[in-house]
Design a protein around this motif. Sequence first.
Motif, PDB file in Angstrom:
ATOM      1  N   MET A 104      35.063  60.113  53.936  1.00 54.42           N
ATOM      2  CA  MET A 104      34.218  59.718  55.061  1.00 54.42           C
ATOM      3  C   MET A 104      32.813  60.210  54.778  1.00 54.42           C
ATOM      4  O   MET A 104      32.629  61.231  54.140  1.00 54.42           O
ATOM      5  N   MET A 105      31.818  59.458  55.259  1.00 54.63           N
ATOM      6  CA  MET A 105      30.430  59.895  55.101  1.00 54.63           C
ATOM      7  C   MET A 105      30.266  61.250  55.778  1.00 54.63           C
ATOM      8  O   MET A 105      30.779  61.468  56.872  1.00 54.63           O
ATOM      9  N   SER A 106      29.524  62.131  55.157  1.00 55.26           N
ATOM     10  CA  SER A 106      29.270  63.426  55.778  1.00 55.26           C
ATOM     11  C   SER A 106      28.031  63.323  56.661  1.00 55.26           C
ATOM     12  O   SER A 106      27.297  62.348  56.605  1.00 55.26           O
ATOM     13  N   ILE A 107      27.821  64.357  57.450  1.00 58.08           N
ATOM     14  CA  ILE A 107      26.645  64.401  58.310  1.00 58.08           C
ATOM     15  C   ILE A 107      25.383  64.311  57.455  1.00 58.08           C
ATOM     16  O   ILE A 107      24.430  63.598  57.791  1.00 58.08           O
ATOM     17  N   ASP A 108      25.431  65.010  56.331  1.00 58.87           N
ATOM     18  CA  ASP A 108      24.299  64.975  55.404  1.00 58.87           C
ATOM     19  C   ASP A 108      23.995  63.575  54.894  1.00 58.87           C
ATOM     20  O   ASP A 108      22.841  63.152  54.840  1.00 58.87           O
ATOM     21  N   ASP A 109      25.063  62.862  54.501  1.00 56.73           N
ATOM     22  CA  ASP A 109      24.888  61.494  53.992  1.00 56.73           C
ATOM     23  C   ASP A 109      24.182  60.643  55.041  1.00 56.73           C
ATOM     24  O   ASP A 109      23.297  59.845  54.738  1.00 56.73           O
ATOM     25  N   ILE A 110      24.607  60.809  56.281  1.00 58.95           N
ATOM     26  CA  ILE A 110      24.067  59.977  57.361  1.00 58.95           C
ATOM     27  C   ILE A 110      22.611  60.343  57.644  1.00 58.95           C
ATOM     28  O   ILE A 110      21.750  59.478  57.767  1.00 58.95           O
TER      29      ILE A 110
END
Lengths: 264, 127
Positions: free
Chosen positions: A184-190
Motif C-alpha cells: 500500500m502507498m505509504s503516507i510519505d509516498d502520498i
Amino acid sequence: MSKVIVVTSGKGGVGKTTTTANVGAGLAALGHKVVLVDADIGLRNLDVVLGLENRIVYDIVDVTSGHCRLRQAIIKDKRLPGLHLLPAAQTKDKTAVSPEQMQELCGELKKEYEYVIIDCPAGIERGFKNAIAGAERAIVVTTPEVSAVRDADRIIGLLESSGLSSPELIINRLRINMVKAGDMMSIDDILEILAIDLLGVVPDDDEVVISTNKGEPVVLNEKSLSGKAYRNISRRIKGEKVPFLNLESEGGFLNALRRIIGLK
Amino acid sequence: MYGGSTNLNVEDFFDDNTILVQRTLRSGQSISYDGNIVIVGDVNPGAEVIAGGSVIVIGALRGMVHAGASGDANAVVIAFKLLPTQLRIVDHITRAPDDVENLLDEMVPEIASLKNGVVTIERWEVR
Ligand SMILES: Nc1ncnc2c1ncn2[C@@H]1O[C@H](COP(=O)(O)OP(=O)(O)OP(=O)(O)O)[C@@H](O)[C@H]1O
Ligand SMILES: [Mg+2]
C-alpha cells in the motif's frame, strides 16, 4: 479564522461523508456550534450517517428556492447540542442549486455557526463547483490508492485555481500492515506527490462501518482508534498542535507511523 | 535507453524563447509553449508539458512531457527526478520502465535527448 470548510476528494467513496460527520461531531463535542451542509444533492447520505434521516422536513433546495426559511430546514442532532445538519434534497439533482446560491447560504450560516462544514459530492462537475463556492478552507480526503491520490491531486489543482490555496489532507483507510508489506502507498509516498499539509490519518477500521450503520459517528466512541484519529483531526482543525497517532495496532509503542511520516 | 552521463550546458538548449513556470503542475493541468519551458516545481502524474523546444523541471517529473513538439530534434528534457509516465522528443516516444520504483529514488538530475533516433537518458552533471 476561516469557518466554512468543504470536504472534498474527487474520487467517490473515499470517505468524505464519514469525515464530515465525524469532524462535525468532533468539533461539536469540543463545545463548538457546528452546522453540516449536505451538498450531495440527489445522493443524500449525511443524514443517514448521523442517524437523523427521520427528522428531515425541509432540505437545502427548499431553502434556496424560497420554499422555507433557512432555520426551518436545519435539524438539531439528537446527541450533541452543538451539532446541526442542513440536509440535501433527495429528489432533485445538482443543478437545483447554483454556486451563487451556495455562496449566499454559506454567508448566512457563518453568521450563526462557528463551523460550517460542507460534504461535497464526488466528481469535478456542478456538484463540486456548488460545494466549494462558499468555502474558505478545504479538506481533501484520499485513500492510499494510486487512483484516489491522482484524483486528489486533480482536485487540489482545481481548488488552488478557485482561490482555496492551501487545502489540507486527510488520508483515510490506511492499513499499516499493508504499508509495511509494501502493498500500500505509504503516507510519505502520498505526501511526496500531493505536497500539502497533513491534517491526519485515519486507519481502516470496522468500527467506522459499524457506527455508520448505527447512525452514530465513530468519533464519539472513546475506545476506537479511528474515533481517536477523528478527535485529533477535529482539534487540529481548531488550530491545536496534536501529535500524530501511532497506527500500529499491536506491538506497544513502536512508532511505525511516526517513522513513516518522518516524526521519528 | 539508460546509462552514461553528460555535462551539456543549460545554455546549449535554453535560449531567449523560454518561459518560467513557478508552480507544481497537478493532474489535469497542462502547459504548452512553442519554445522552452522551465518549471520550478513538480509535474505530477496526469499533468502534461508540451514544448516546441526543451523542458527543464527543477523538481520531480512524473507526468507526460513532450519536447521538440514542433520538430526540433535537438530538444532535451532535464529533471531533478525524471520519472515521466511518458516522454516524447519530436515523435519518439518512451515510457517509464514498469518497475520504476526500484530504479531511482534519490534526486539525481537526468537528461533525456535523442541520439540516433533513440530517446536516451543520462545522468546530468552540472558544470
Ligand atoms: N476509515 C474507514 N474504515 C473503514 N471503512 C470506512 C472508513 N472510512 C469510510 N469507510 C466506509 O467507506 C464507505 C464510503 O464512505 P463515505 O460514504 O464516507 O465516502 P464518500 O467519499 O462520502 O462517498 P461518495 O463519493 O459516494 O459521497 C462507507 O461505507 C464507509 O463506512
Ligand atoms: Mg458522500
